[in-house]
Design an enzyme around this catalytic site. Sequence first.
Site, PDB file in Angstrom:
ATOM      1  N   ASP A   1      43.591  11.853  -7.414  1.00  0.00           N
ATOM      2  CA  ASP A   1      43.424  11.636  -8.853  1.00  0.00           C
ATOM      3  C   ASP A   1      42.901  12.902  -9.549  1.00  0.00           C
ATOM      4  OD1 ASP A   1      43.505  10.319 -11.241  1.00  0.00           O
ATOM      5  OD2 ASP A   1      41.746   9.052 -10.858  1.00  0.00           O
TER       6      ASP A   1
ATOM      7  N   LYS B   1      48.069  20.805 -19.572  1.00  0.00           N
ATOM      8  CA  LYS B   1      48.243  19.751 -18.548  1.00  0.00           C
ATOM      9  C   LYS B   1      49.217  18.697 -19.067  1.00  0.00           C
ATOM     10  CE  LYS B   1      45.847  15.965 -16.154  1.00  0.00           C
ATOM     11  NZ  LYS B   1      44.562  15.330 -15.772  1.00  0.00           N
TER      12      LYS B   1
ATOM     13  N   ASP C   1      47.981  11.451 -20.651  1.00  0.00           N
ATOM     14  CA  ASP C   1      47.467  12.524 -19.797  1.00  0.00           C
ATOM     15  C   ASP C   1      48.340  13.780 -19.934  1.00  0.00           C
ATOM     16  OD1 ASP C   1      45.396  13.314 -18.139  1.00  0.00           O
ATOM     17  OD2 ASP C   1      46.402  12.738 -16.281  1.00  0.00           O
TER      18      ASP C   1
ATOM     19  N   GLU D   1      44.339  15.659 -10.065  1.00  0.00           N
ATOM     20  CA  GLU D   1      45.650  16.310  -9.965  1.00  0.00           C
ATOM     21  C   GLU D   1      45.868  17.377 -11.019  1.00  0.00           C
ATOM     22  OE1 GLU D   1      45.094  13.598 -11.625  1.00  0.00           O
ATOM     23  OE2 GLU D   1      46.100  14.091 -13.506  1.00  0.00           O
TER      24      GLU D   1
ATOM     25  N   ARG E   1      44.033  19.774 -12.252  1.00  0.00           N
ATOM     26  CA  ARG E   1      43.616  21.137 -11.879  1.00  0.00           C
ATOM     27  C   ARG E   1      44.604  21.790 -10.925  1.00  0.00           C
ATOM     28  NH1 ARG E   1      38.134  18.509  -9.824  1.00  0.00           N
ATOM     29  NH2 ARG E   1      38.749  17.206 -11.601  1.00  0.00           N
TER      30      ARG E   1
ATOM     31  N   LYS F   1      43.955   4.481  -9.663  1.00  0.00           N
ATOM     32  CA  LYS F   1      42.929   4.161 -10.649  1.00  0.00           C
ATOM     33  C   LYS F   1      42.765   2.650 -10.778  1.00  0.00           C
ATOM     34  CE  LYS F   1      43.519   8.148 -13.764  1.00  0.00           C
ATOM     35  NZ  LYS F   1      42.153   8.690 -13.673  1.00  0.00           N
TER      36      LYS F   1
HETATM   37  N1  BES Z   1      43.413  12.261 -16.279  1.00  0.00           N
HETATM   38  C1  BES Z   1      42.186  12.072 -15.619  1.00  0.00           C
HETATM   39  C2  BES Z   1      40.999  12.375 -16.532  1.00  0.00           C
HETATM   40  C3  BES Z   1      40.583  11.287 -17.469  1.00  0.00           C
HETATM   41  C4  BES Z   1      39.864  10.204 -17.002  1.00  0.00           C
HETATM   42  C5  BES Z   1      40.834  11.402 -18.803  1.00  0.00           C
HETATM   43  C6  BES Z   1      39.444   9.227 -17.888  1.00  0.00           C
HETATM   44  C7  BES Z   1      40.421  10.431 -19.699  1.00  0.00           C
HETATM   45  C8  BES Z   1      39.722   9.348 -19.233  1.00  0.00           C
HETATM   46  C9  BES Z   1      42.062  13.005 -14.418  1.00  0.00           C
HETATM   47  O1  BES Z   1      43.235  13.335 -13.787  1.00  0.00           O
HETATM   48  C10 BES Z   1      41.209  12.297 -13.419  1.00  0.00           C
HETATM   49  O2  BES Z   1      41.598  11.278 -12.957  1.00  0.00           O
HETATM   50  N2  BES Z   1      40.033  12.860 -13.139  1.00  0.00           N
HETATM   51  C11 BES Z   1      39.125  12.280 -12.228  1.00  0.00           C
HETATM   52  C12 BES Z   1      38.665  13.375 -11.321  1.00  0.00           C
HETATM   53  C13 BES Z   1      37.897  12.884 -10.132  1.00  0.00           C
HETATM   54  C14 BES Z   1      38.812  12.162  -9.168  1.00  0.00           C
HETATM   55  C15 BES Z   1      37.275  14.072  -9.450  1.00  0.00           C
HETATM   56  C16 BES Z   1      37.959  11.711 -13.024  1.00  0.00           C
HETATM   57  O3  BES Z   1      37.560  12.336 -14.009  1.00  0.00           O
HETATM   58  O4  BES Z   1      37.502  10.638 -12.698  1.00  0.00           O
HETATM   59 ZN    ZN Z   2      43.827  11.945 -12.298  1.00  0.00          ZN
HETATM   60 ZN    ZN Z   3      44.959  13.279 -14.984  1.00  0.00          ZN
END
Ligand code: BES
Ligand code: ZN
Ligand code: ZN
Length: 483
Positions: free
Chosen positions: A324, A242, A265, A326, A328, A254
Site C-alpha cells: 500500500d 502520483k 489517488d 506504492e 513512492r 485497504k
Molecule cells: N494513497 C494512499 C495515501 C492516502 C491514505 C491518501 C488515506 C488519503 C487518505 C497511500 O498510497 C497509502 O496507502 N499510504 C499508506 C502508507 C503506509 C502503508 C506506509 C498510508 O498512509 O497509510
Molecule cells: Zn497506497
Molecule cells: Zn496511494
Amino acid sequence: MLYTQPPAVEVYSGDPFSSPCRAIVVPIAQDEGGRPRPELDREGRLAESISLELFKGDVGNLLEVTFEGKVVIYAGVGKGELEQVRRGAAAGTKKGGDKGDCLYLHLSHLSREAASEALLASLLASYKLDHFRSSRESKVKKILVGREDLDLKKISSIAEGVYLARDVANVPPHELPPARLAEKVTELFKGVAEVEVFDFQRLLREGFGGIVNVGMGSEEKPVLIVARYRGAEGRPVALVGKTVVFDSGGINLKPSDSIVYMRSDKAGGAAVLGIIWSAARMGLRLNLVGLVPAVINVPSGTSYLPSDVIRMWDGTRVEINNTDAEGRLIIGDAIAYAAKALEAEEIIDLATLTGAIVVALGPLMAGLFTRDARLREALLSSSARTGEKLWHMPLEDDYRPWLTKNALLGDVANSAPSRAGAAIYAALFLERFAHGKPYAHLDIAGPGMAYEASGIAPAYWPDKNLAPGYGVRLILDYLMSRG
Ligand code: BES
Ligand code: ZN
Ligand code: ZN
C-alpha cells in the site's frame, strides 16, 4: 477538454441590466467600519437591507433581489482580501448558477487583481461533473464581465487547467485506466504540448522497476506519460505527479471505509497535467516537463508481494514491506528519471502520498518537504497568494535510520516501521531519488482528494467532496514568479 470545460468569458460593456443574463453577481466589500459598501443598487434595496442589518457583507453572505426581471445577487466579500473575494464571488456564482446558463459578473468597483481573482473563482465555482449521470445538470455556460482590462486568456487558461485536473482526479477508475488516460491526454494535448507515452514493454526494458511492480497486478498495465512544453531553452523544470488510477492497497488491501476515495489517488498526476496545459496555453517562457506514472494498484496473482525486493530505475533495491506504500515507488522512478536522464534543473512532485499527512494537517492543507530555501520561500508565498494552503514540514535527518531498519535484504524498505512520522519517512525515502537536485515534495493527500472536506471547503471547490484540482493554481503561480 476531457469531460468538462469552464464557461466562456466575454466582455459586455453595456448596462448590466440590459445584458442577456438573468443573474447578476455583485461582490460587496465592507468599509473600515465593517459596513457593506453598496454597489449597483438600483432601487436602494441593498442600502435598505444594510440599514436593517439583513445584509452584513461577511464572506459567504448573500442577498438576492429581483429587479426588472433580473436576479441580483449581492455577495459579501468581507474586507475584500483576495481569498475573501474568491470565496464570496464563488458563493454568489453557485447561487446565480441556478438562474440560467448565463451570468453577469459585476467587477467594475474592484481592483484589477481582485476582479481577476473574482472571475477565476467564479469560473471554478461553475464546475459540475455530470458526465456519469443519465441526465445533464444545469450549468453556467457563459460569464459576462463589465470591464476590459482583465487578462481573460490567462484567467481562462488557469481555469481550464484546474478543470482538467478535477476531471482526471474525479473520474471512476475504469473510465480511464492507464493506457486510456495516455491516449486521451495525447489526443487532448495535440498542438498544445508534446506527449510521449512509455508503454509497459518500454518500462520493463528500461528498468522502471517501481512503476512496473506496482502496476503489474492489474490487467490494465502501467504507463509513464511524459508531457513536454518548451516555452524556453535550457534545462527543464520537472513536475512529477502520483497517478494511481485506483489504490486498493494491493495485497495489503485497504479496509472498506475510505477506499472509495482512492479513485482520486491520481490527483497529483491530474494536477501536473493541468499545470502543463495551462502553462502552454498561457505561453509561459519556461521549459517544463511533466512526468505522470499511471498505474492501478490491485491484488491478483501477478501482483508484487510483501517481502519482494524490487530494483528501481536508478538501481536502488527497495524491499516491499507494504504494497500500500506504492506511490513512492512509482514517483521514485519518475523523480530519478527527471534528475538523471532529463537533467532537470529542479524537481517538484505532487502526490496523495500518506494518510499521515491528513492526520497532521487535515483535508485543506498540503505538506511541503524541501531542503531548498528558495523553493520553500517561493512555494510558501505562492500558497499565500493563491489560497492553496501549504505547510512546511521537516526532513528530519535523525529519522533516516528508519529507511534501512526494516530492509532485511534490500537497501531500503518502502514503508515506515510504525505510523509515527510516516509522512516524513515517505519524504525522506523520495528525496534519495532526486540525486541532489533542488527538490520539493508536496504531500497533497488531504486537499488533493478533498478527503473529509465537506462543509469546510471554500466555495470555489466542487460540491460533494469531489477533488478540487489542488496544486494547479499554486504551482502555476510559482512558475509565473520564476519565469
Ligand atoms: N494513497 C494512499 C495515501 C492516502 C491514505 C491518501 C488515506 C488519503 C487518505 C497511500 O498510497 C497509502 O496507502 N499510504 C499508506 C502508507 C503506509 C502503508 C506506509 C498510508 O498512509 O497509510
Ligand atoms: Zn497506497
Ligand atoms: Zn496511494
